[in-house]
Design a protein around this motif. Structure first.
Motif, PDB file in Angstrom:
ATOM      1  N   VAL A 153      24.174 -29.113 -11.173  1.00  0.00           N
ATOM      2  CA  VAL A 153      23.714 -28.336 -10.026  1.00  0.00           C
ATOM      3  C   VAL A 153      23.075 -27.039 -10.503  1.00  0.00           C
ATOM      4  O   VAL A 153      22.054 -26.592  -9.990  1.00  0.00           O
ATOM      5  CB  VAL A 153      24.917 -28.030  -9.103  1.00  0.00           C
ATOM      6  N   LEU A 154      23.701 -26.472 -11.541  1.00  0.00           N
ATOM      7  CA  LEU A 154      23.211 -25.195 -12.067  1.00  0.00           C
ATOM      8  C   LEU A 154      21.783 -25.336 -12.583  1.00  0.00           C
ATOM      9  O   LEU A 154      20.928 -24.480 -12.339  1.00  0.00           O
ATOM     10  CB  LEU A 154      24.143 -24.717 -13.188  1.00  0.00           C
ATOM     11  N   ALA A 155      21.543 -26.458 -13.293  1.00  0.00           N
ATOM     12  CA  ALA A 155      20.194 -26.683 -13.826  1.00  0.00           C
ATOM     13  C   ALA A 155      19.185 -26.773 -12.689  1.00  0.00           C
ATOM     14  O   ALA A 155      18.105 -26.181 -12.752  1.00  0.00           O
ATOM     15  CB  ALA A 155      20.164 -27.962 -14.649  1.00  0.00           C
ATOM     16  N   GLY A 156      19.567 -27.497 -11.619  1.00  0.00           N
ATOM     17  CA  GLY A 156      18.695 -27.626 -10.456  1.00  0.00           C
ATOM     18  C   GLY A 156      18.408 -26.267  -9.837  1.00  0.00           C
ATOM     19  O   GLY A 156      17.274 -25.938  -9.485  1.00  0.00           O
ATOM     20  N   LEU A 157      19.470 -25.480  -9.725  1.00  0.00           N
ATOM     21  CA  LEU A 157      19.349 -24.152  -9.116  1.00  0.00           C
ATOM     22  C   LEU A 157      18.424 -23.258  -9.938  1.00  0.00           C
ATOM     23  O   LEU A 157      17.524 -22.603  -9.408  1.00  0.00           O
ATOM     24  CB  LEU A 157      20.745 -23.518  -9.011  1.00  0.00           C
ATOM     25  N   LEU A 158      18.649 -23.288 -11.267  1.00  0.00           N
ATOM     26  CA  LEU A 158      17.823 -22.459 -12.160  1.00  0.00           C
ATOM     27  C   LEU A 158      16.362 -22.892 -12.099  1.00  0.00           C
ATOM     28  O   LEU A 158      15.460 -22.051 -12.031  1.00  0.00           O
ATOM     29  CB  LEU A 158      18.335 -22.561 -13.600  1.00  0.00           C
ATOM     30  N   ALA A 159      16.156 -24.210 -12.101  1.00  0.00           N
ATOM     31  CA  ALA A 159      14.776 -24.720 -12.038  1.00  0.00           C
ATOM     32  C   ALA A 159      14.127 -24.299 -10.728  1.00  0.00           C
ATOM     33  O   ALA A 159      12.960 -23.887 -10.699  1.00  0.00           O
ATOM     34  CB  ALA A 159      14.774 -26.238 -12.171  1.00  0.00           C
ATOM     35  N   GLY A 160      14.910 -24.360  -9.629  1.00  0.00           N
ATOM     36  CA  GLY A 160      14.401 -23.963  -8.308  1.00  0.00           C
ATOM     37  C   GLY A 160      14.000 -22.493  -8.305  1.00  0.00           C
ATOM     38  O   GLY A 160      12.903 -22.129  -7.858  1.00  0.00           O
ATOM     39  N   ILE A 161      14.892 -21.647  -8.822  1.00  0.00           N
ATOM     40  CA  ILE A 161      14.603 -20.206  -8.847  1.00  0.00           C
ATOM     41  C   ILE A 161      13.383 -19.935  -9.724  1.00  0.00           C
ATOM     42  O   ILE A 161      12.521 -19.125  -9.392  1.00  0.00           O
ATOM     43  CB  ILE A 161      15.841 -19.415  -9.347  1.00  0.00           C
ATOM     44  N   GLY A 162      13.322 -20.654 -10.852  1.00  0.00           N
ATOM     45  CA  GLY A 162      12.188 -20.488 -11.767  1.00  0.00           C
ATOM     46  C   GLY A 162      10.869 -20.820 -11.097  1.00  0.00           C
ATOM     47  O   GLY A 162       9.927 -20.019 -11.110  1.00  0.00           O
ATOM     48  N   SER A 163      10.817 -21.992 -10.441  1.00  0.00           N
ATOM     49  CA  SER A 163       9.534 -22.374  -9.845  1.00  0.00           C
ATOM     50  C   SER A 163       9.210 -21.473  -8.651  1.00  0.00           C
ATOM     51  O   SER A 163       8.049 -21.159  -8.408  1.00  0.00           O
ATOM     52  CB  SER A 163       9.510 -23.852  -9.452  1.00  0.00           C
ATOM     53  N   ALA A 164      10.247 -21.038  -7.906  1.00  0.00           N
ATOM     54  CA  ALA A 164       9.992 -20.121  -6.787  1.00  0.00           C
ATOM     55  C   ALA A 164       9.437 -18.794  -7.289  1.00  0.00           C
ATOM     56  O   ALA A 164       8.577 -18.183  -6.653  1.00  0.00           O
ATOM     57  CB  ALA A 164      11.274 -19.893  -5.989  1.00  0.00           C
ATOM     58  N   THR A 165       9.918 -18.351  -8.463  1.00  0.00           N
ATOM     59  CA  THR A 165       9.441 -17.072  -9.009  1.00  0.00           C
ATOM     60  C   THR A 165       7.987 -17.192  -9.472  1.00  0.00           C
ATOM     61  O   THR A 165       7.170 -16.309  -9.202  1.00  0.00           O
ATOM     62  CB  THR A 165      10.339 -16.637 -10.187  1.00  0.00           C
ATOM     63  N   ILE A 166       7.677 -18.302 -10.141  1.00  0.00           N
ATOM     64  CA  ILE A 166       6.287 -18.516 -10.570  1.00  0.00           C
ATOM     65  C   ILE A 166       5.367 -18.564  -9.347  1.00  0.00           C
ATOM     66  O   ILE A 166       4.285 -17.983  -9.329  1.00  0.00           O
ATOM     67  CB  ILE A 166       6.168 -19.821 -11.388  1.00  0.00           C
ATOM     68  N   PHE A 167       5.857 -19.240  -8.306  1.00  0.00           N
ATOM     69  CA  PHE A 167       5.080 -19.330  -7.063  1.00  0.00           C
ATOM     70  C   PHE A 167       4.865 -17.930  -6.465  1.00  0.00           C
ATOM     71  O   PHE A 167       3.754 -17.589  -6.049  1.00  0.00           O
ATOM     72  CB  PHE A 167       5.834 -20.222  -6.071  1.00  0.00           C
ATOM     73  N   LEU A 168       5.934 -17.117  -6.468  1.00  0.00           N
ATOM     74  CA  LEU A 168       5.817 -15.756  -5.920  1.00  0.00           C
ATOM     75  C   LEU A 168       4.767 -14.954  -6.694  1.00  0.00           C
ATOM     76  O   LEU A 168       3.956 -14.240  -6.088  1.00  0.00           O
ATOM     77  CB  LEU A 168       7.179 -15.044  -5.982  1.00  0.00           C
ATOM     78  N   LEU A 169       4.760 -15.116  -8.020  1.00  0.00           N
ATOM     79  CA  LEU A 169       3.776 -14.381  -8.820  1.00  0.00           C
ATOM     80  C   LEU A 169       2.355 -14.800  -8.456  1.00  0.00           C
ATOM     81  O   LEU A 169       1.457 -13.959  -8.359  1.00  0.00           O
ATOM     82  CB  LEU A 169       4.028 -14.605 -10.320  1.00  0.00           C
TER      83      LEU A 169
ATOM     84  N   TRP B 143       8.852 -15.047   1.373  1.00  0.00           N
ATOM     85  CA  TRP B 143       8.816 -15.799   0.111  1.00  0.00           C
ATOM     86  C   TRP B 143       9.472 -17.162   0.300  1.00  0.00           C
ATOM     87  O   TRP B 143       8.898 -18.206  -0.048  1.00  0.00           O
ATOM     88  CB  TRP B 143       9.521 -14.965  -0.964  1.00  0.00           C
ATOM     89  N   ILE B 144      10.682 -17.149   0.853  1.00  0.00           N
ATOM     90  CA  ILE B 144      11.419 -18.403   1.025  1.00  0.00           C
ATOM     91  C   ILE B 144      10.638 -19.350   1.951  1.00  0.00           C
ATOM     92  O   ILE B 144      10.495 -20.546   1.671  1.00  0.00           O
ATOM     93  CB  ILE B 144      12.841 -18.129   1.572  1.00  0.00           C
ATOM     94  N   ALA B 145      10.085 -18.803   3.035  1.00  0.00           N
ATOM     95  CA  ALA B 145       9.390 -19.658   4.013  1.00  0.00           C
ATOM     96  C   ALA B 145       8.144 -20.302   3.408  1.00  0.00           C
ATOM     97  O   ALA B 145       7.953 -21.515   3.523  1.00  0.00           O
ATOM     98  CB  ALA B 145       9.021 -18.845   5.246  1.00  0.00           C
ATOM     99  N   VAL B 146       7.310 -19.510   2.741  1.00  0.00           N
ATOM    100  CA  VAL B 146       6.072 -20.097   2.203  1.00  0.00           C
ATOM    101  C   VAL B 146       6.384 -21.062   1.051  1.00  0.00           C
ATOM    102  O   VAL B 146       5.746 -22.107   0.914  1.00  0.00           O
ATOM    103  CB  VAL B 146       5.025 -19.032   1.761  1.00  0.00           C
ATOM    104  N   PHE B 147       7.397 -20.722   0.259  1.00  0.00           N
ATOM    105  CA  PHE B 147       7.751 -21.606  -0.864  1.00  0.00           C
ATOM    106  C   PHE B 147       8.287 -22.943  -0.337  1.00  0.00           C
ATOM    107  O   PHE B 147       7.890 -24.006  -0.810  1.00  0.00           O
ATOM    108  CB  PHE B 147       8.787 -20.931  -1.770  1.00  0.00           C
ATOM    109  N   GLN B 148       9.188 -22.864   0.639  1.00  0.00           N
ATOM    110  CA  GLN B 148       9.760 -24.097   1.184  1.00  0.00           C
ATOM    111  C   GLN B 148       8.666 -24.967   1.807  1.00  0.00           C
ATOM    112  O   GLN B 148       8.669 -26.183   1.651  1.00  0.00           O
ATOM    113  CB  GLN B 148      10.832 -23.785   2.235  1.00  0.00           C
ATOM    114  N   GLY B 149       7.750 -24.340   2.539  1.00  0.00           N
ATOM    115  CA  GLY B 149       6.670 -25.098   3.168  1.00  0.00           C
ATOM    116  C   GLY B 149       5.754 -25.721   2.133  1.00  0.00           C
ATOM    117  O   GLY B 149       5.426 -26.894   2.202  1.00  0.00           O
ATOM    118  N   TYR B 150       5.390 -24.930   1.128  1.00  0.00           N
ATOM    119  CA  TYR B 150       4.399 -25.379   0.144  1.00  0.00           C
ATOM    120  C   TYR B 150       4.958 -26.481  -0.747  1.00  0.00           C
ATOM    121  O   TYR B 150       4.212 -27.343  -1.211  1.00  0.00           O
ATOM    122  CB  TYR B 150       3.966 -24.180  -0.713  1.00  0.00           C
TER     123      TYR B 150
END
Lengths: 260, 269
Positions: free
Chosen positions: A11-27, A214-221
């Motif tokens: 689960v941790l790996a999934g969470l980290l990967a999620g946060i990672g891709s969300a951060t790249i998306f935010l940038l 951030w959360i809304a656009v990331f989840q939608g995209y």
């Protein structure tokens, strides 16, 4: 990239990967903002959709939260003969905590979910791919304006929520329960500090605005391009935003008021 | 564009989805100015091929060249510049649902040019006249039939006067009249505007009327290629099965599985 053993499917790996891709998306989104700002028409339309259309729910909620605060506050304060401090209790609760937090929760439910559903549906119906094929970057054209609109709208909505809350407290405290009007306003003026109370609320509202957008656009995209995927993105937006707002509020309060 | 004989060249392209190879060393060329069809059974990755050509997907290995440019190596800006030369017609039409027909076609013009409104109007009406929908310019996408939506999408794909246009299953789910109109438009648009067209489809009869050259794709490979006449005359079992629509042959009716008896008598799964 190879993750350490034990993290590969956890689960941790999934969470980290999620946060990672969300951060790249935010940038990517943040990088697009200067270009988005050159097209104010797109942003204004989104401010109308996510901000102006949220006004009714924000105003009514603000008014009622202020009225309830005044009722509860008065009943307790009057026991100690301190009902003159009602204005301070109502105003500080709203400015520091309830304004930013309750308005943010309402905003996540009203506008965050709408943004996630809209972007998710555009993805599911190939509209985002079509834009890419027309050499139009959906991050500039679709995501950026919605993100910026959320960032602009929430602080303004929080200000309106808080103002109406204080007014609701006045209606109940002063008009109905007989607290002196001069004390109500005077105590607010003397006890509330701009730096500690007003500014902390503004900072919180900006942080929450960024977080929810951030959360809304990331989840939608990143929604799976199916009906179920869009529905999941919408639900996730509200759930994750609400939890994140509450958790981050605790952290921000700890940071801003630890010296009190 | 179009100074090369072949506008699109794919060589030894491998593409994986997860661990499953979709294409395993595929080679194909699309001659400039031609209508080229990619044919094959459903699920063979024909749409994936279009996404590889347009740079929406990257191959695991191999070369995808469009107009002499290696697409997977292009940076975003160069890729977008190339895409302005490509139009793509999605199976669903993919019209922007918040805009009416006129605004959908004006969209790429407004995004990429600073043309005055009067000129945009002329250009949009010209494209709409070409697809026969000038009278439908005020309709919203949800008021259009499937065939009309695809014609609007075609007009939009042509808005920037691309050098090449890609059709993803343009004939699926259309009534015979709408299908006939699209078939006619593919040829008309290609010849009148001097384009290169790629049509991805499993609809054999319709595409053989308009295609100059065909690739038959299955199991990640090009099984056969040639002009429609050459393919009709081809006697290999696979081509014969596909061209005649036989249910069984080299492409089996049954998805690979253990024997039926084993399934009935063995452990329940």
């Amino acid at each position: 990239m190879k993750l350490p053993i034990g993290l590969q499917h956890g689960v941790l790996a999934g969470l980290l990967a999620g946060i990672g891709s969300a951060t790249i998306f935010l940038l990517r989104v943040l990088r697009s903002l200067p270009l988005v700002a050159l097209r104010p028409g797109l942003v204004v339309r989104q401010v109308y959709l996510v901000g102006v259309l949220s006004l009714v729910i924000i105003m009514i909620s603000g008014l009622f939260v202020g009225m309830v605060l005044a009722l509860q506050g008065y009943n307790n304060l009057v026991r100690f003969g301190a009902e003159e401090s009602l204005g301070v209790i109502v105003a500080l609760s709203l400015m520091r905590e309830l304004g930013p937090v309750v308005a943010a929760l309402l905003f996540a439910g009203r506008s965050g979910s709408a943004v996630a559903a809209e972007i998710g549906l555009m993805k599911a119906t190939d509209q985002l791919s079509a834009m890419e094929m027309m050499a139009v970057d959906p991050i500039h054209r679709v995501v950026g304006p919605r993100f910026l609109a959320g960032l602009i709208s929430l602080p303004l909505l929080v200000a309106i929520f808080t103002t109406l809350g204080i007014f609701g407290g006045y209606v109940i405290g002063v008009q109905l329960l007989g607290v002196d009007a001069g004390s109500y306003w005077g105590q607010i003026e003397s006890a509330a500090s701009f730096r500690e109370d007003v500014l902390s609320g503004i900072i919180k509202s900006i942080v929450f605005g960024l977080l929810i957008s951030w959360i809304a656009v990331f989840q939608g995209y990143t929604a799976t391009a199916t009906a179920e995927g869009v529905s999941r993105a919408t639900t996730q937006t509200v759930v994750i935003s609400s939890l994140a707002v509450l958790a981050l509020d605790f952290v921000l309060t700890g940071l801003m008021f630890s010296g009190d | 564009m179009t100074q090369h004989d072949n506008l699109v060249e794919l060589s030894r392209v491998r593409f994986l989805r997860g661990d499953r190879p979709i294409f395993d060393g595929i080679d194909l060329n699309v001659a400039a100015g031609s209508v080229t069809a990619f044919l094959g059974p459903s699920g063979t990755g024909k749409t994936t091929l279009l996404r590889l050509i347009s740079g929406q997907l990257r191959p695991a290995s191999g070369s995808v060249r469009v107009d002499g440019q290696e697409v997977p190596q292009l940076r975003r800006k160069a890729l977008y510049a190339l895409r302005r030369q490509m139009g793509m017609l999605f199976q669903s039409g993919a019209l922007l649902t918040d805009y009416n027909v006129f605004e959908n076609i004006a969209f790429p013009l407004r995004e990429h040019t600073d043309l005055p409104e009067s000129l945009i109007r002329h250009l949009v009406l010209m494209k709409l006249e070409l697809v026969g929908l000038r009278g439908a310019r005020a309709l919203m996408p949800d008021e259009l039939s499937g065939g009309m939506a695809r014609r609007v999408a075609l007009a939009r794909a042509l808005a920037l006067d691309p050098a090449m246009i890609m059709y993803d299953e343009p004939f699926v789910g259309l009534d015979p009249i709408s299908k006939g109109m699209i078939v006619r438009l593919v040829r008309l648009v290609n010849d009148a505007l001097g384009l290169t067209s790629i049509v991805v489809t499993h609809d054999l009869e319709d595409v053989l009327q308009v295609a100059d050259y065909c690739y038959l794709i299955s199991q990640g490979k090009v099984m056969a290629h040639g002009t429609p006449e050459a393919l009709r005359a081809d006697d290999s079992p696979w081509v014969r099965q596909f061209m005649r629509g036989e249910p069984d042959g080299p492409v089996q009716f049954h998805y690979p599985a253990s024997t039926y008896a084993e399934d009935l008598l063995g452990e329940r799964r």
